[in-house]
Design an enzyme around this catalytic site. Structure first.
Site, PDB file in Angstrom:
ATOM      1  N   LYS A   5      74.414  70.241  -3.351  1.00 22.49           N
ATOM      2  CA  LYS A   5      73.051  70.182  -3.848  1.00 22.49           C
ATOM      3  C   LYS A   5      72.512  68.763  -3.707  1.00 22.49           C
ATOM      4  O   LYS A   5      73.335  67.838  -3.698  1.00 22.49           O
ATOM      5  CB  LYS A   5      72.937  70.675  -5.292  1.00 22.49           C
ATOM      6  N   TYR A  19      70.408  71.219 -11.178  1.00 29.31           N
ATOM      7  CA  TYR A  19      71.219  71.760 -12.279  1.00 29.31           C
ATOM      8  C   TYR A  19      70.343  72.313 -13.395  1.00 29.31           C
ATOM      9  O   TYR A  19      70.581  73.395 -13.926  1.00 29.31           O
ATOM     10  CB  TYR A  19      72.082  70.672 -12.929  1.00 29.31           C
TER      11      TYR A  19
HETATM   12  P1  NDP Z   1      78.624  58.978  -2.063  1.00 32.57           P
HETATM   13  O1  NDP Z   1      77.583  57.976  -1.739  1.00 32.57           O
HETATM   14  O2  NDP Z   1      79.718  58.575  -2.977  1.00 32.57           O
HETATM   15  O3  NDP Z   1      79.302  59.520  -0.715  1.00 32.57           O
HETATM   16  C1  NDP Z   1      78.574  59.927   0.393  1.00 32.57           C
HETATM   17  C2  NDP Z   1      79.458  59.768   1.642  1.00 32.57           C
HETATM   18  O4  NDP Z   1      78.737  60.250   2.763  1.00 32.57           O
HETATM   19  C3  NDP Z   1      79.811  58.328   1.975  1.00 32.57           C
HETATM   20  O5  NDP Z   1      80.919  57.824   1.280  1.00 32.57           O
HETATM   21  C4  NDP Z   1      80.106  58.412   3.466  1.00 32.57           C
HETATM   22  O6  NDP Z   1      81.416  58.927   3.638  1.00 32.57           O
HETATM   23  C5  NDP Z   1      79.168  59.521   3.919  1.00 32.57           C
HETATM   24  N1  NDP Z   1      77.983  59.010   4.616  1.00 32.57           N
HETATM   25  C6  NDP Z   1      77.659  59.300   5.915  1.00 32.57           C
HETATM   26  N2  NDP Z   1      76.526  58.707   6.280  1.00 32.57           N
HETATM   27  C7  NDP Z   1      76.109  58.001   5.207  1.00 32.57           C
HETATM   28  C8  NDP Z   1      74.980  57.161   4.981  1.00 32.57           C
HETATM   29  N3  NDP Z   1      74.047  56.933   5.921  1.00 32.57           N
HETATM   30  N4  NDP Z   1      74.852  56.583   3.763  1.00 32.57           N
HETATM   31  C9  NDP Z   1      75.747  56.797   2.809  1.00 32.57           C
HETATM   32  N5  NDP Z   1      76.835  57.596   2.959  1.00 32.57           N
HETATM   33  C10 NDP Z   1      77.018  58.186   4.151  1.00 32.57           C
HETATM   34  O7  NDP Z   1      77.869  60.250  -2.634  1.00 32.57           O
HETATM   35  P2  NDP Z   1      78.471  61.437  -3.508  1.00 32.57           P
HETATM   36  O8  NDP Z   1      79.810  61.780  -3.033  1.00 32.57           O
HETATM   37  O9  NDP Z   1      78.290  61.124  -4.923  1.00 32.57           O
HETATM   38  O10 NDP Z   1      77.435  62.610  -3.160  1.00 32.57           O
HETATM   39  C11 NDP Z   1      77.487  63.316  -1.935  1.00 32.57           C
HETATM   40  C12 NDP Z   1      76.739  64.639  -2.088  1.00 32.57           C
HETATM   41  O11 NDP Z   1      77.369  65.405  -3.083  1.00 32.57           O
HETATM   42  C13 NDP Z   1      75.279  64.470  -2.539  1.00 32.57           C
HETATM   43  O12 NDP Z   1      74.458  65.375  -1.863  1.00 32.57           O
HETATM   44  C14 NDP Z   1      75.300  64.794  -4.013  1.00 32.57           C
HETATM   45  O13 NDP Z   1      74.097  65.347  -4.471  1.00 32.57           O
HETATM   46  C15 NDP Z   1      76.435  65.795  -4.084  1.00 32.57           C
HETATM   47  N6  NDP Z   1      77.102  65.793  -5.387  1.00 32.57           N
HETATM   48  C16 NDP Z   1      77.282  66.973  -6.028  1.00 32.57           C
HETATM   49  C17 NDP Z   1      77.854  67.026  -7.263  1.00 32.57           C
HETATM   50  C18 NDP Z   1      78.052  68.333  -7.937  1.00 32.57           C
HETATM   51  O14 NDP Z   1      78.432  68.337  -9.115  1.00 32.57           O
HETATM   52  N7  NDP Z   1      77.843  69.459  -7.267  1.00 32.57           N
HETATM   53  C19 NDP Z   1      78.279  65.801  -7.970  1.00 32.57           C
HETATM   54  C20 NDP Z   1      78.117  64.606  -7.158  1.00 32.57           C
HETATM   55  C21 NDP Z   1      77.525  64.609  -5.935  1.00 32.57           C
HETATM   56  P3  NDP Z   1      82.353  58.478   4.847  1.00 32.57           P
HETATM   57  O15 NDP Z   1      82.627  57.012   4.611  1.00 32.57           O
HETATM   58  O16 NDP Z   1      83.530  59.328   4.687  1.00 32.57           O
HETATM   59  O17 NDP Z   1      81.599  58.725   6.111  1.00 32.57           O
END
Ligand code: NDP
Length: 369
Positions: A137, A222
């Site tokens: 989401k 949510y």
């Molecule tokens: P983070 O910022 O912690 O992680 C995102 C990851 O995406 C990065 O670590 C990186 O991984 C990758 N990435 C690729 N391109 C980019 C870019 N241009 N900028 C930043 N990151 C990039 O975010 P979250 O893990 O917190 O959130 C990710 C998704 O999950 C979101 O859509 C959020 O809404 C969702 N989410 C859902 C939750 C739920 O309860 N359902 C709770 C938390 C988040 P890499 O280094 O491996 O490429």
């Protein structure tokens, strides 16, 4: 592929085997026996906080699917995850090699855990490769992207789930059951709110291009879906307000969004999504009867239902995401409909779009579906 047997299913299958013939197996047990050998393979795309802290550990507890692949732009993460989860280098991809997943038969499900602006693109590409997809989401940046994602799933004849872990959570299901039970009257008033002090310079979530609208996009789904699920209906109109408490931090978006949804039978829901302060609350009231969850929405918070006459806690999984991913795997294995479907994600985004419009216009707007 490693076979997996939960104790109860093992026992049931053993009992059936003792009876000597598959003719004695119930249809459900037959389905279990058929799928017992097959755990579906998941590839996580984007190894950020949510994948690391929740999804990876949850995938150690799933019964019908397992972590088999990763897609990351950070080579050090690839090495770490391969070691930690026993992922074969052959199942380790970068964004440049993402499309090679098409030829990887061990990956059945691609789970998009990327920043919001990448959801639609990567979901559609994975569907076009013939993979089933779970997308986090908010489903997309707006309703138009969600429609394109649903169309891509239909065209590819693949299933699409939105990462709505709370659709499968026992306290939330009980809240929904109670809310729609007629004998204590109908719902008059709801409050659904979620907020954290989490805005920091450089965070993609507060970048309008990458996040799409701060807390409204991140936390709004949510609280919107909680109201819809309790009401058992979709809201017809919305009034909304946006507040900025730090103009240096919030550019083109608000830090705190508040809104009021009106439902077809005039039930009202007042909601907040904020990146400035903590709130986590789901309150549903029918006259003087009410049920409340507080905390309600945070991943793996300890939940309990509070009513006018006490409090109770229901048995629930350690990781809500394990239940959510297993439910999706069962949908694929059994050919059953997805509960947290793309269509559900689309409705939430139509409401998000209407909230943005209502703030811009400064008046109540009808929500178009
Ligand atoms: P983070 O910022 O912690 O992680 C995102 C990851 O995406 C990065 O670590 C990186 O991984 C990758 N990435 C690729 N391109 C980019 C870019 N241009 N900028 C930043 N990151 C990039 O975010 P979250 O893990 O917190 O959130 C990710 C998704 O999950 C979101 O859509 C959020 O809404 C969702 N989410 C859902 C939750 C739920 O309860 N359902 C709770 C938390 C988040 P890499 O280094 O491996 O490429």
């Amino acid at each position: 592929m490693k076979p997996h047997h939960s104790p109860s299913r093992r026992k049931a299958l053993k009992q059936a085997a003792l009876l000597g013939s598959a003719a004695f197996l119930s249809p459900t047990l037959l389905a279990c026996a058929k799928t017992e050998e097959k755990k579906l393979g998941i590839a996580l795309v984007g190894l950020g906080n949510y994948a690391t802290v929740q999804l990876g550990p949850a995938l150690r507890q799933t019964q019908y699917c397992e972590l088999r692949g990763i897609v990351t732009g950070t080579p050090e993460k690839a090495t770490k995850w391969q070691k930690e989860y026993g992922i074969l280098p052959a199942h380790s991809y970068s964004y440049e090699t993402f499309d090679r997943l098409r030829d990887d038969p061990d990956i059945d499900i691609v789970y998009i855990v990327l920043p919001n602006f990448m959801h639609a693109e990567y979901t559609i590409r994975a569907l076009e490769m013939g993979k089933h997809v779970i997308c986090e989401k908010p489903m997309g940046m707006d309703a138009a992207e969600c429609r394109a994602m649903i169309a891509a799933a239909k065209k590819a004849n693949r299933l699409l789930q939105i990462g709505y872990r709370l659709f499968y959570e026992p306290h939330h299901l009980e809240m929904m059951r109670w809310a729609q039970e007629p004998h204590e009257g109908r719902i008059k008033l709801m409050e659904t709110s979620l907020g954290f002090d989490m805005a920091r310079p450089g965070l993609w979530r507060i970048d309008k291009r990458m996040g799409g609208g701060g807390a409204l996009m991140d936390l709004g789904p949510y609280v919107i879906q909680a109201a819809r699920r309790a009401a058992g209906a979709n809201p017809v109109s919305v009034r909304a307000q946006g507040y900025v408490d730090d103009p240096e931090l919030y550019k083109g978006i608000y830090g705190t969004y508040t809104w009021q949804l009106r439902f077809p039978d005039d039930a009202l829901c007042n909601s907040t999504a904020s990146f400035s302060a903590y709130i986590d609350r789901y309150h549903v009231a029918k006259g003087h009867h009410y049920t409340e969850l507080k905390p309600a929405f945070s991943a793996n918070a300890k939940l309990s239902l509070r009513t006018w006459d006490g409090e109770r806690t229901l048995p629930s999984a350690e990781f809500q995401q394990a239940t959510q991913m297993d439910a999706f795997a069962r949908n694929i294995l059994d050919g059953t409909p997805v509960v947290a479907s793309g269509e559900e994600g689309l409705i939430d985004m139509q409401i998000v779009d209407a909230i943005k419009q209502a703030i811009e216009k400064g008046r109540e707007v009808e929500i178009g579906y």
